[in-house]
Design a protein around this motif. Structure first.
Motif, PDB file in Angstrom:
ATOM      1  N   THR A 137       0.826  -1.202   0.000  1.00  0.00           N
ATOM      2  CA  THR A 137       0.000   0.000   0.000  1.00  0.00           C
ATOM      3  C   THR A 137       0.866   1.260   0.000  1.00  0.00           C
ATOM      4  N   ILE A 203      -2.455  -1.747  -3.619  1.00  0.00           N
ATOM      5  CA  ILE A 203      -3.419  -0.649  -3.518  1.00  0.00           C
ATOM      6  C   ILE A 203      -2.719   0.620  -3.984  1.00  0.00           C
ATOM      7  N   VAL A 224      -6.031  -3.017  -6.527  1.00  0.00           N
ATOM      8  CA  VAL A 224      -7.225  -2.434  -5.910  1.00  0.00           C
ATOM      9  C   VAL A 224      -7.045  -0.918  -5.916  1.00  0.00           C
ATOM     10  N   ASN A 226      -7.389   2.921  -4.994  1.00  0.00           N
ATOM     11  CA  ASN A 226      -7.755   3.698  -3.823  1.00  0.00           C
ATOM     12  C   ASN A 226      -8.714   4.816  -4.226  1.00  0.00           C
ATOM     13  N   VAL A 238      -9.408   3.270   1.077  1.00  0.00           N
ATOM     14  CA  VAL A 238      -9.695   2.040   0.348  1.00  0.00           C
ATOM     15  C   VAL A 238     -10.675   1.227   1.188  1.00  0.00           C
ATOM     16  N   VAL A 243     -10.269  -5.661   0.029  1.00  0.00           N
ATOM     17  CA  VAL A 243      -8.936  -6.254   0.128  1.00  0.00           C
ATOM     18  C   VAL A 243      -9.021  -7.626   0.789  1.00  0.00           C
TER      19      VAL A 243
END
Length: 261
Positions: A137, A203, A224, A226, A238, A243
């Motif tokens: 992340t 992310i 994924v 944000n 997020v 997740v």
């Protein structure tokens, strides 16, 4: 397994781009042929062969992605790597075509490409041990005023609930995944080499995901996106449950943990 709905846009525009390149190369062949014939009898033949090979490679790589996206045929990772890099290299031209044909924005096209990569990964994904999954992340997920620096050690997070870092840390604890917060793409690539994961749940924003997912191949990456209610790179958010669902998909094939639909 979740089905992505936007990746056909990327495939369609990439196919149009390849058709345009084919037309340009064909026109080039037509224009050069008379002059090359006068230079040497073999020059025209050789140029036609070279351009034909280029056209063949273009369509081989383009069609490889299309075929792989159906899930009917499993292609060799090297072929998919070359196809993905080729199509990614065409991104500026594909984006220009998208803007002309339908007002497609850069982030929309990147989102479509990310969905395509996610789709391909999940079609061909194997079961991954939780400890070999890396949650990666950006530091902008952390509350900007927080004094606890999680980029050095994510376990410095106090899980106070002011940002999603604590929730993601809980996901990592629940399943035993690796969890790293990074300040940029260079550090992210270095951390990936150190962690040596078998799968990554990344992310980030559209730009960072699009470039990063290609950089770490052949490690499978699920991207994924944000959310940026405060603008880019500042207190982004997020959905932790999304997740968690991705992690469960990665570890849940052939195990008692079931994927969340």
């Amino acid at each position: 397994m979740k089905q992505y709905e936007t990746y056909p846009l990327y495939l369609i525009l990439s196919t149009i781009t390849c058709a345009l390149l084919t037309a340009v190369l064909g026109f080039l062949m037509y224009v050069l042929e008379p002059g090359l014939s006068q230079l040497h009898s073999l020059a025209s033949i050789m140029s036609s062969i070279v351009l034909s090979i280029l056209i063949g490679i273009i369509w081989l790589l383009c069609l490889s992605l299309i075929v792989a996206s159906t899930g009917i045929i499993r292609l060799h990772p090297i072929v998919l790597r070359l196809a993905n890099q080729f199509i990614y290299g065409l991104f500026p031209l594909t984006l220009a075509i998208g803007k002309v044909r339908g007002g497609v924005t850069k982030d929309q096209l990147r989102q479509s490409m990310i969905d395509l990569i996610n789709h391909l990964v999940m079609l061909d994904m194997y079961t991954v041990d939780p400890e070999r999954i890396l949650l990666l992340t950006p530091h902008c997920l952390q509350e900007s005023s927080c004094v606890h620096k999680v980029t050095h050690d994510v376990y410095n997070c106090k899980q106070c609930g002011r940002c999603q870092v604590g929730s993601l840390l809980q996901v990592a604890k629940d399943y035993g995944c690796q969890f790293i917060v990074v300040t940029g793409g260079t550090l992210a690539r270095m951390k990936v080499k150190e962690a040596r994961p078998k799968a990554i749940v990344a992310i980030a924003c559209e730009r960072d995901l699009a470039s990063g997912m290609a950089d770490v191949f052949p490690i499978p990456v699920i991207g994924v996106l944000n959310e940026r209610p405060n603008g880019p790179c500042c207190n982004t958010t997020v959905d932790p449950e999304r997740v968690r669902a991705v992690v469960e998909q990665l570890i849940g094939r052939n195990s008692d943990v079931r994927s969340k639909e």
